[in-house]
Write a protein that holds these residues in place. Structure first.
Motif, PDB file in Angstrom:
ATOM      1  N   GLY A  45      85.534  29.717  91.174  1.00  0.00           N
ATOM      2  CA  GLY A  45      85.682  28.453  90.192  1.00  0.00           C
ATOM      3  C   GLY A  45      87.139  28.886  89.454  1.00  0.00           C
ATOM      4  O   GLY A  45      87.280  28.511  88.260  1.00  0.00           O
ATOM      5  N   SER A  46      88.248  29.649  89.971  1.00  0.00           N
ATOM      6  CA  SER A  46      89.571  29.796  89.284  1.00  0.00           C
ATOM      7  C   SER A  46      90.109  28.886  88.799  1.00  0.00           C
ATOM      8  O   SER A  46      90.521  28.937  87.628  1.00  0.00           O
ATOM      9  N   LEU A  47      90.166  27.981  89.499  1.00  0.00           N
ATOM     10  CA  LEU A  47      91.036  26.602  89.039  1.00  0.00           C
ATOM     11  C   LEU A  47      90.659  26.040  88.107  1.00  0.00           C
ATOM     12  O   LEU A  47      91.107  25.603  87.100  1.00  0.00           O
ATOM     13  N   SER A  48      89.158  25.514  88.142  1.00  0.00           N
ATOM     14  CA  SER A  48      88.564  24.920  86.979  1.00  0.00           C
ATOM     15  C   SER A  48      88.384  25.784  85.832  1.00  0.00           C
ATOM     16  O   SER A  48      88.635  25.051  84.902  1.00  0.00           O
ATOM     17  N   ARG A  49      88.368  27.154  85.957  1.00  0.00           N
ATOM     18  CA  ARG A  49      88.297  28.054  84.879  1.00  0.00           C
ATOM     19  C   ARG A  49      89.453  27.950  83.926  1.00  0.00           C
ATOM     20  O   ARG A  49      89.579  27.669  82.863  1.00  0.00           O
ATOM     21  N   ALA A  50      90.744  27.930  84.692  1.00  0.00           N
ATOM     22  CA  ALA A  50      91.705  28.096  84.037  1.00  0.00           C
ATOM     23  C   ALA A  50      92.151  26.810  83.481  1.00  0.00           C
ATOM     24  O   ALA A  50      92.876  26.802  82.478  1.00  0.00           O
ATOM     25  N   GLU A  51      91.845  25.529  84.018  1.00  0.00           N
ATOM     26  CA  GLU A  51      92.207  24.371  83.599  1.00  0.00           C
ATOM     27  C   GLU A  51      91.311  24.057  82.269  1.00  0.00           C
ATOM     28  O   GLU A  51      91.862  23.559  81.168  1.00  0.00           O
ATOM     29  N   GLU A  52      90.105  24.459  82.065  1.00  0.00           N
ATOM     30  CA  GLU A  52      89.359  24.729  80.901  1.00  0.00           C
ATOM     31  C   GLU A  52      90.197  25.522  79.856  1.00  0.00           C
ATOM     32  O   GLU A  52      90.186  24.905  78.712  1.00  0.00           O
ATOM     33  N   LEU A  53      90.706  26.470  80.084  1.00  0.00           N
ATOM     34  CA  LEU A  53      91.412  27.358  79.228  1.00  0.00           C
ATOM     35  C   LEU A  53      92.660  26.587  78.712  1.00  0.00           C
ATOM     36  O   LEU A  53      92.890  26.844  77.731  1.00  0.00           O
ATOM     37  N   ALA A  54      93.459  25.897  79.610  1.00  0.00           N
ATOM     38  CA  ALA A  54      94.607  25.449  79.358  1.00  0.00           C
ATOM     39  C   ALA A  54      94.049  24.373  78.416  1.00  0.00           C
ATOM     40  O   ALA A  54      95.354  23.929  77.342  1.00  0.00           O
ATOM     41  N   LYS A  55      92.943  23.824  78.062  1.00  0.00           N
ATOM     42  CA  LYS A  55      92.892  22.645  77.032  1.00  0.00           C
ATOM     43  C   LYS A  55      92.847  23.344  75.730  1.00  0.00           C
ATOM     44  O   LYS A  55      92.590  22.619  74.636  1.00  0.00           O
ATOM     45  N   THR A  56      92.564  24.784  75.706  1.00  0.00           N
ATOM     46  CA  THR A  56      92.288  25.423  74.472  1.00  0.00           C
ATOM     47  C   THR A  56      93.580  26.009  73.937  1.00  0.00           C
ATOM     48  O   THR A  56      93.877  26.322  72.806  1.00  0.00           O
ATOM     49  N   ASN A  57      94.567  25.752  74.771  1.00  0.00           N
ATOM     50  CA  ASN A  57      95.908  26.310  74.238  1.00  0.00           C
ATOM     51  C   ASN A  57      96.925  25.647  75.201  1.00  0.00           C
ATOM     52  O   ASN A  57      97.112  25.803  76.298  1.00  0.00           O
ATOM     53  N   GLU A  58      97.876  25.001  74.250  1.00  0.00           N
ATOM     54  CA  GLU A  58      98.822  23.773  74.980  1.00  0.00           C
ATOM     55  C   GLU A  58      99.818  24.779  75.678  1.00  0.00           C
ATOM     56  O   GLU A  58     100.705  24.122  76.378  1.00  0.00           O
ATOM     57  N   ARG A  59      99.954  25.922  75.333  1.00  0.00           N
ATOM     58  CA  ARG A  59     101.438  26.744  76.006  1.00  0.00           C
ATOM     59  C   ARG A  59     100.926  27.170  77.291  1.00  0.00           C
ATOM     60  O   ARG A  59     101.706  27.744  78.052  1.00  0.00           O
ATOM     61  N   ILE A  60      99.583  27.019  77.524  1.00  0.00           N
ATOM     62  CA  ILE A  60      99.003  27.568  79.084  1.00  0.00           C
ATOM     63  C   ILE A  60      99.297  26.401  79.893  1.00  0.00           C
ATOM     64  O   ILE A  60      98.736  25.298  80.035  1.00  0.00           O
ATOM     65  N   ARG A  61      99.973  26.765  81.115  1.00  0.00           N
ATOM     66  CA  ARG A  61     100.233  25.925  82.235  1.00  0.00           C
ATOM     67  C   ARG A  61      99.609  26.289  83.550  1.00  0.00           C
ATOM     68  O   ARG A  61      99.581  27.679  83.894  1.00  0.00           O
ATOM     69  N   VAL A  62      98.884  25.530  84.434  1.00  0.00           N
ATOM     70  CA  VAL A  62      98.187  25.944  85.579  1.00  0.00           C
ATOM     71  C   VAL A  62      98.663  25.100  86.745  1.00  0.00           C
ATOM     72  O   VAL A  62      98.883  24.157  86.969  1.00  0.00           O
TER      73      VAL A  62
END
Length: 330
Positions: A45-62
């Motif tokens: 589930g790397s993709l969904s986990r990274a997308e969840e992380l991006a919601k907590t930090n606007e400087r993260i792009r997936v």
């Protein structure tokens, strides 16, 4: 426009994404973007986990990356999409210092350096890096000094311990080769076009042993060893005609025979008796190469002992060795 683009390639790294996300978010330097390049070959589930992380930090792009199975491509995708002045290739399963970016950017800008590398620690635990109390030096090197330091293992080859200049990489068209052991070529090519290179003796990064990484899996040992031979073959052509060509060719030959010990014993014995090795040995005229050819099992076991007892020993720093920890800084 951010100062630093952090490029995080991910292949089945679901379990490490929350941790690396925390280390990114808690960096004391905040002018950055983080690009999580998610391989299409992920079966977790790397993709969904990274997308969840991006919601907590606007400087993260997936970014979803159509992966052909050859390492290097995901990092090149990051170079293509990065907007920062500087690049940092962060492995998803490792642990950086919270001050990694602030220290590395400061050193780069104070010295007008083209490339900055830092010390790091080999580890088998996932605790944060200690706040080392002692002062650490900064080595400022010319291009040729840096190449000599790299060729003699006094400057790292690992892209995750570096801060690169994005403009220089794009201008020179430098990219990671496809396949494993991709850092070898990339770092040497960057050093080749650098004027000023800095090395910070303070460990700002913890390389955590992961037995499931591509280069550590037992099934890939021979593949890794042969890939390293290919990388140094390629570099011989890169440095053809360079003022340092003669010196580097000798060092590349030594690195080939030592790197071949990453193979299984049977793979090493096949390599050491191959026409490829004999041709290299006959051109280099180095005693160590002849010793490996005459006493291959003894040579192989000696290097294995060195790897296990010292080089990859948990707690060892890249530079400083055991003495670094004997001073009570662990």
């Amino acid at each position: 426009m951010h100062e630093v683009s952090i490029i995080v390639p991910v292949l089945n790294g679901e379990g490490f994404i929350p941790s690396v996300g925390e280390y990114i978010s808690r960096q004391s330097y905040d002018s950055y973007e983080a690009l999580f390049i998610i391989s299409s070959r992920c079966v977790d589930g790397s993709l969904s986990r990274a997308e969840e992380l991006a919601k907590t930090n606007e400087r993260i792009r997936v970014i979803e990356y159509e992966d052909t199975g050859a390492l290097g491509g995901s990092k090149n995708k990051g170079i293509e999409l990065a907007t920062g002045r500087y690049l940092w290739f962060l492995d998803v399963d490792d642990i950086p210092s919270y001050d990694f970016l602030s220290d590395m950017v400061r050193i780069k800008e104070e010295n007008n350096a083209d490339l900055v590398g830092c010390n790091f620690v080999y580890s088998d635990d996932r605790s944060p890096i200690p706040d080392y109390p002692n002062d650490f030096g900064i080595r400022v090197l010319t291009r040729d000094e840096a190449l000599r330091a790299r060729a003699t293992e006094r400057f790292p080859v690992t892209s995750w311990s570096m801060l690169y200049d994005a403009d220089a990489i794009r201008r020179e068209g430098i990219r990671f080769p496809m396949g494993i052991c991709e850092d070898i070529v990339f770092t040497y090519e960057v050093l080749r076009v650098s004027r000023i290179v800095c090395y910070y003796e303070k460990p700002l990064y913890k390389y955590v042993f992961n037995p499931y990484s591509v280069t550590k899996e037992k099934a890939n040992r021979d593949r890794r060893g042969l890939a390293e031979q290919d990388r140094y073959d390629f570099l011989e052509a890169v440095f053809s005609g360079d003022p340092m060509e003669s010196y580097l060719l000798r060092r590349f030959t030594l690195m080939r025979v030592r790197s071949a010990c990453h193979m299984s014993l049977s793979g090493f014995l096949r390599y050491i008796r191959s026409d490829r090795y004999v041709d290299m040995m006959s051109r280099a005229h180095l005693a160590e190469c002849w010793g490996a050819y005459m006493f291959p099992v003894f040579y192989y076991l000696s290097i294995q002992i060195f790897f296990l007892a010292f080089y990859y020993r948990p707690g060892r720093a890249f530079s400083g060795g055991f003495f670094f920890f004997l001073r009570g800084e662990k």
